[in-house]
Design a protein around this motif. Structure first.
Motif, PDB file in Angstrom:
ATOM      1  N   TYR A 419       0.827  -1.205   0.000  1.00  0.00           N
ATOM      2  CA  TYR A 419       0.000   0.000   0.000  1.00  0.00           C
ATOM      3  C   TYR A 419       0.862   1.258   0.000  1.00  0.00           C
ATOM      4  N   ASP A 420       0.258   2.338  -0.498  1.00  0.00           N
ATOM      5  CA  ASP A 420       0.876   3.659  -0.489  1.00  0.00           C
ATOM      6  C   ASP A 420       0.158   4.479   0.579  1.00  0.00           C
ATOM      7  N   PHE A 421       0.847   4.703   1.705  1.00  0.00           N
ATOM      8  CA  PHE A 421       0.232   5.420   2.816  1.00  0.00           C
ATOM      9  C   PHE A 421       0.633   6.892   2.843  1.00  0.00           C
ATOM     10  N   THR A 422       1.126   7.403   1.727  1.00  0.00           N
ATOM     11  CA  THR A 422       1.533   8.802   1.658  1.00  0.00           C
ATOM     12  C   THR A 422       0.364   9.713   2.019  1.00  0.00           C
ATOM     13  N   GLY A 423       0.593  10.640   2.959  1.00  0.00           N
ATOM     14  CA  GLY A 423      -0.432  11.596   3.351  1.00  0.00           C
ATOM     15  C   GLY A 423      -1.454  11.060   4.338  1.00  0.00           C
ATOM     16  N   VAL A 424      -1.332   9.796   4.730  1.00  0.00           N
ATOM     17  CA  VAL A 424      -2.285   9.187   5.667  1.00  0.00           C
ATOM     18  C   VAL A 424      -1.777   9.383   7.092  1.00  0.00           C
ATOM     19  N   ARG A 425      -2.626   9.909   7.981  1.00  0.00           N
ATOM     20  CA  ARG A 425      -2.202  10.181   9.351  1.00  0.00           C
ATOM     21  C   ARG A 425      -2.245   8.942  10.243  1.00  0.00           C
ATOM     22  N   SER A 426      -3.217   8.081  10.011  1.00  0.00           N
ATOM     23  CA  SER A 426      -3.313   6.861  10.807  1.00  0.00           C
ATOM     24  C   SER A 426      -3.839   5.738   9.921  1.00  0.00           C
ATOM     25  N   ILE A 427      -3.468   4.540  10.267  1.00  0.00           N
ATOM     26  CA  ILE A 427      -3.820   3.368   9.468  1.00  0.00           C
ATOM     27  C   ILE A 427      -4.593   2.392  10.343  1.00  0.00           C
ATOM     28  N   THR A 428      -5.707   1.909   9.835  1.00  0.00           N
ATOM     29  CA  THR A 428      -6.514   0.917  10.547  1.00  0.00           C
ATOM     30  C   THR A 428      -6.262  -0.453   9.943  1.00  0.00           C
ATOM     31  N   LEU A 429      -5.681  -1.342  10.743  1.00  0.00           N
ATOM     32  CA  LEU A 429      -5.349  -2.687  10.280  1.00  0.00           C
ATOM     33  C   LEU A 429      -6.305  -3.721  10.854  1.00  0.00           C
ATOM     34  N   PRO A 430      -6.676  -4.708  10.080  1.00  0.00           N
ATOM     35  CA  PRO A 430      -7.447  -5.819  10.647  1.00  0.00           C
ATOM     36  C   PRO A 430      -6.543  -6.662  11.538  1.00  0.00           C
ATOM     37  N   SER A 431      -7.058  -7.131  12.642  1.00  0.00           N
ATOM     38  CA  SER A 431      -6.267  -7.997  13.514  1.00  0.00           C
ATOM     39  C   SER A 431      -6.049  -9.342  12.833  1.00  0.00           C
ATOM     40  N   ILE A 432      -4.924  -9.980  13.162  1.00  0.00           N
ATOM     41  CA  ILE A 432      -4.616 -11.321  12.651  1.00  0.00           C
ATOM     42  C   ILE A 432      -4.182 -12.182  13.824  1.00  0.00           C
ATOM     43  N   ALA A 433      -4.763 -13.362  13.940  1.00  0.00           N
ATOM     44  CA  ALA A 433      -4.394 -14.321  14.974  1.00  0.00           C
ATOM     45  C   ALA A 433      -4.070 -15.653  14.322  1.00  0.00           C
ATOM     46  N   LEU A 434      -3.014 -16.299  14.809  1.00  0.00           N
ATOM     47  CA  LEU A 434      -2.627 -17.625  14.331  1.00  0.00           C
ATOM     48  C   LEU A 434      -3.057 -18.659  15.363  1.00  0.00           C
ATOM     49  N   VAL A 435      -3.718 -19.709  14.909  1.00  0.00           N
ATOM     50  CA  VAL A 435      -4.194 -20.770  15.794  1.00  0.00           C
ATOM     51  C   VAL A 435      -3.355 -22.016  15.527  1.00  0.00           C
ATOM     52  N   PHE A 436      -2.673 -22.496  16.579  1.00  0.00           N
ATOM     53  CA  PHE A 436      -1.787 -23.648  16.440  1.00  0.00           C
ATOM     54  C   PHE A 436      -2.434 -24.912  16.995  1.00  0.00           C
ATOM     55  N   ASP A 437      -1.783 -26.026  16.726  1.00  0.00           N
ATOM     56  CA  ASP A 437      -2.270 -27.322  17.193  1.00  0.00           C
ATOM     57  C   ASP A 437      -2.490 -27.282  18.699  1.00  0.00           C
ATOM     58  N   GLY A 438      -3.615 -27.854  19.142  1.00  0.00           N
ATOM     59  CA  GLY A 438      -3.956 -27.815  20.553  1.00  0.00           C
ATOM     60  C   GLY A 438      -4.779 -26.606  20.933  1.00  0.00           C
ATOM     61  N   GLY A 439      -5.072 -25.733  19.962  1.00  0.00           N
ATOM     62  CA  GLY A 439      -5.917 -24.572  20.219  1.00  0.00           C
ATOM     63  C   GLY A 439      -5.189 -23.329  20.653  1.00  0.00           C
ATOM     64  N   ALA A 440      -3.848 -23.338  20.693  1.00  0.00           N
ATOM     65  CA  ALA A 440      -3.089 -22.153  21.100  1.00  0.00           C
ATOM     66  C   ALA A 440      -3.316 -21.028  20.096  1.00  0.00           C
ATOM     67  N   THR A 441      -3.941 -19.950  20.542  1.00  0.00           N
ATOM     68  CA  THR A 441      -4.251 -18.816  19.674  1.00  0.00           C
ATOM     69  C   THR A 441      -3.318 -17.659  20.015  1.00  0.00           C
ATOM     70  N   VAL A 442      -2.596 -17.181  19.012  1.00  0.00           N
ATOM     71  CA  VAL A 442      -1.596 -16.130  19.204  1.00  0.00           C
ATOM     72  C   VAL A 442      -2.017 -14.903  18.408  1.00  0.00           C
ATOM     73  N   ASN A 443      -2.346 -13.822  19.127  1.00  0.00           N
ATOM     74  CA  ASN A 443      -2.719 -12.565  18.484  1.00  0.00           C
ATOM     75  C   ASN A 443      -1.462 -11.804  18.083  1.00  0.00           C
ATOM     76  N   LEU A 444      -1.335 -11.481  16.806  1.00  0.00           N
ATOM     77  CA  LEU A 444      -0.162 -10.754  16.329  1.00  0.00           C
ATOM     78  C   LEU A 444      -0.244  -9.286  16.711  1.00  0.00           C
ATOM     79  N   ASP A 445       0.893  -8.734  17.104  1.00  0.00           N
ATOM     80  CA  ASP A 445       0.982  -7.303  17.316  1.00  0.00           C
ATOM     81  C   ASP A 445       0.881  -6.602  15.962  1.00  0.00           C
ATOM     82  N   ALA A 446       0.529  -5.323  15.962  1.00  0.00           N
ATOM     83  CA  ALA A 446       0.471  -4.577  14.697  1.00  0.00           C
ATOM     84  C   ALA A 446       1.809  -4.616  13.973  1.00  0.00           C
ATOM     85  N   ALA A 447       2.918  -4.622  14.725  1.00  0.00           N
ATOM     86  CA  ALA A 447       4.244  -4.700  14.112  1.00  0.00           C
ATOM     87  C   ALA A 447       4.496  -6.047  13.470  1.00  0.00           C
ATOM     88  N   GLY A 448       3.670  -7.039  13.773  1.00  0.00           N
ATOM     89  CA  GLY A 448       3.821  -8.371  13.208  1.00  0.00           C
ATOM     90  C   GLY A 448       2.984  -8.633  11.978  1.00  0.00           C
TER      91      GLY A 448
END
Length: 495
Positions: A419-448
Motif C-alpha cells: 500500500y501507499d500510505f503517503t499523506g495518511v495520518r493513521s492506518i486501521t489494520l485488521p487484527s490477525i491471529a494464528l491458531v496452532f495445534d492444541g488450540g493455542a491462539t496467538v494474536n499478532l501485534d500490529a508490528a507483526g
C-alpha cells in the motif's frame, strides 16, 4: 576464552526486519481492528527501554539479557545515513529475495533434497535498506559476549579470572547448529569487516583446536570439512541465503553471565566467510538450533534445553533473551499458550509447529483443515511467514477487503499486497491471529502484520510444502522453545 559480560552490562543484538509502521495501537486481542499512527514511521532518537517481567534476573540455572536491533538508539553501533524511498524499496526487495532463498534451502533440508555440504550461491551486496537505522535484514538475534585472551602486560578492564576481555558482537540464530567467530588470521576480502577486534586464539590460555581424530570432530557431521595440514578439524557452514563460513573447529571456555562457565565449549574459529548475512560488522554467530553442536545442546545440563526470546517491535525498543527457566518465572505460566514442538531426524536443526487456522478481523478464514497438514518452521532468522497457497489466498483476500480505503502499491519481490500510505495520518489494520495445534491462539501485534507497507506473508509452492512462522510475526511475543517438554509456548505483549 569466550565469555559474556556480567548481566548488568550484557548487551544483546537483534538483527531482524523491522516494519516501517510500528505498533503503538494495541494488539489483536483488543478487537477486530487496530489503529497505527503514521507518525511512528519517523525514527526516534531515544531507546524506550525494556518491559521487565518477573524472573528477568540471573539465577544459577538461567541467564537473561536484553535484545536490541543492530542499528538505532538502543544499539551501540551508529546509525547509517537516511536513504531515499527508491533505495528503501529496492533494498527491501533484495532482502526479501535473500529470505526466499533461505526458505527454499530449509524446505530442501526438511525433505532431504540437500544438505549443508552442498555449495550455495551467495550475495555480497550491502544494501542501504540493510544498513539504514530503521531496518536490518537477516532476522536473527545476537549478543555481545566477550572473547577473553591472556593479557601479559596489563590487567585493566580485566575479567574476574584476571584475563582481559574483548567485546565481540555476534548474531544469535535459532536455525543453525555451529557457533563461530572470526579469528586471526582473517584477512580481507576472505573475511568481512567487523567493528570489534578479531579474536586471537594465540592469546587465550584455554583455547585449543579440535584434533581431526577426536570424537568432537566426528560429531560435526555435515559441517565437517576435513583436516588441515597439522591435523586440526575444519568446519564449514552454508546458510540458507547463500552465506558461508569456514575455518578451524575449536574448544574454549564459554562464560554466560556471572555464574556459569561452560568448559570446553565447541565453536568455529573462522578464517574465511562471505555473503550478505554478515554485512553488519558482526563477528560471527551463536547457534541455538536443535543439532548436537548448538549452544542449546552443549549446555543441556545447565539450562535444560530451554530458551526464550522476545523480539522488540522497533529499533528504538528493547526485547530480551532467556536461557533456562528462572524459578521466578513460574508465575507467568498461566499467561502462555502452548503447542507441540516438532522435530525431524532428517533435519534436527529446525524447530517446527503445526498451524491449524487463521483469524482475520475476528473471523476464522474459511480454509479446510487439511490445508494445514504440513508443519511450519519457526525460528529467529526467517523474516516473513509462508503459508500454504490456499490459506495465503484466503488471508490476502480478507486483508485486502479490510484495506480498500488505502491506495494499492506495486509488489515488492514476493510480497504482493502493498500500500501507499503517503499523506495518511493513521492506518486501521485488521487484527490477525494464528491458531496452532492444541488450540493455542496467538494474536499478532500490529508490528507483526506489515513489513514496510506490505502484508508480511507469502505462499509456499504447494499446500504440502513446509511453511514458516517468520520473525516479523514474532515481534513482541515471548517465544519459548521447551525442547524436553516438546512444547512451544507464546506470551503476547512481552516486550
Amino acid at each position: 576464552m569466550i565469555a559474556m559480560t556480567p548481566l548488568g552490562l550484557l548487551l544483546v543484538l537483534l538483527v531482524l526486519c523491522s516494519s516501517i509502521l510500528v505498533a503503538h495501537g494495541g494488539d489483536a486481542a483488543a478487537g477486530a481492528y487496530m489503529v497505527i499512527a503514521t507518525s511512528t514511521m519517523k525514527p526516534k532518537t531515544f531507546c524506550s527501554g525494556h518491559k521487565v517481567a518477573p524472573g528477568d534476573v540471573p539465577s544459577p540455572n538461567s541467564t537473561w539479557a536484553p535484545l536490541h536491533h543492530l542499528y538505532g538508539p538502543c544499539s551501540p553501533a551508529p546509525s547509517s545515513a537516511n536513504s531515499t524511498a527508491a533505495d528503501v524499496a529496492a533494498s527491501m526487495a533484495d532482502m526479501v529475495d535473500d529470505d526466499q532463498r533461505r526458505a527454499d534451502y530449509i524446505q530442501k533440508r526438511l525433505t532431504g533434497a540437500t544438505d549443508d555440504k552442498q555449495p550455495m550461491a551467495f550475495s555480497s551486496r550491502t544494501s542501504q535498506y540493510e544498513k539504514n537505522g530503521q531496518y536490518a535484514t537477516n532476522g536473527g538475534l545476537g549478543s555481545v559476549p566477550h572473547l577473553k585472551s591472556l593479557s601479559t602486560t596489563a590487567t585493566t578492564n580485566s575479567a574476574p579470572d584476571g584475563t582481559s576481555a574483548v567485546t565481540q558482537t555476534v548474531i544469535i540464530d535459532s536455525g543453525s547448529d555451529v557457533s563461530w567467530v572470526q579469528c586471526k588470521p582473517c584477512p580481507l576480502p576472505m573475511c568481512h569487516r567487523q567493528r570489534d577486534p578479531l579474536f586471537d586464539p594465540a592469546m587465550s590460555t584455554t583455547y585449543a583446536a579440535v584434533p581431526c581424530t577426536s570424537a568432537a570432530c566426528a560429531q560435526l557431521g555435515p559441517y565437517r570439512r576435513g583436516c588441515s595440514a597439522n591435523a586440526q578439524c575444519q568446519f564449514g557452514i552454508n546458510y540458507g541465503d547463500g552465506s558461508t563460513a569456514t575455518g578451524t573447529y575449536s574448544f574454549d571456555d564459554l562464560t554466560l553471565g556471572p555464574y556459569d562457565v561452560i568448559r570446553g565449549f565447541r565453536f568455529g574459529c573462522a578464517h574465511a566467510d562471505r555473503g550478505s548475512a554478515f554485512d553488519y560488522d558482526v563477528a560471527g554467530s551463536l547457534a541455538l538450533g536443535g543439532g548436537s553442536q548448538s549452544l542449546v545442546q552443549q549446555t543441556a545440563t545447565r539450562y535444560g534445553r530451554v530458551f526464550s526470546y522476545c523480539l522488540p517491535p522497533t529499533a528504538s525498543s528493547l526485547g530480551f533473551l532467556v536461557l533456562g527457566v528462572p524459578p521466578e518465572r513460574a508465575q507467568l505460566i498461566p499467561s502462555f499458550v502452548s503447542t507441540p514442538l516438532l522435530s525431524s531426524s532428517m533435519a534436527p536443526t529446525f524447530y517446527r509447529v503445526l498451524l491449524r487456522a487463521i483469524i482475520v478481523a475476528g473471523r476464522p478464514l474459511a480454509v479446510p483443515p487439511a490445508v494445514f497438514s504440513a508443519s511450519s518452521v519457526i525460528d529467529s532468522s526467517t523474516i516473513i511467514s509462508r503459508l500454504p497457497p490456499t490459506a495465503y489466498q484466503a488471508l490476502r483476500a480478507a486483508f485486502r477487503s479490510a484495506m480498500t480505503m488505502y491506495r494499492a502499491a506495486p509488489p515488492v519481490s514476493i510480497l504482493d499486497t502493498c500500500y501507499d500510505f503517503t499523506g495518511v495520518r493513521s492506518i486501521t489494520l485488521p487484527s490477525i491471529a494464528l491458531v496452532f495445534d492444541g488450540g493455542a491462539t496467538v494474536n499478532l501485534d500490529a508490528a507483526g502484520i506489515l513489513l514496510g507497507s506490505c502484508l508480511a506473508f507469502a505462499p509456499t509452492a504447494s499446500d504440502r510444502m513446509p511453511g514458516f512462522i517468520g520473525n516479523v510475526q514474532q515481534k513482541t511475543l515471548e517465544v519459548v522453545y521447551d525442547v524436553p517438554a516438546k512444547a512451544m509456548r507464546f506470551r503476547t505483549a512481552a516486550c
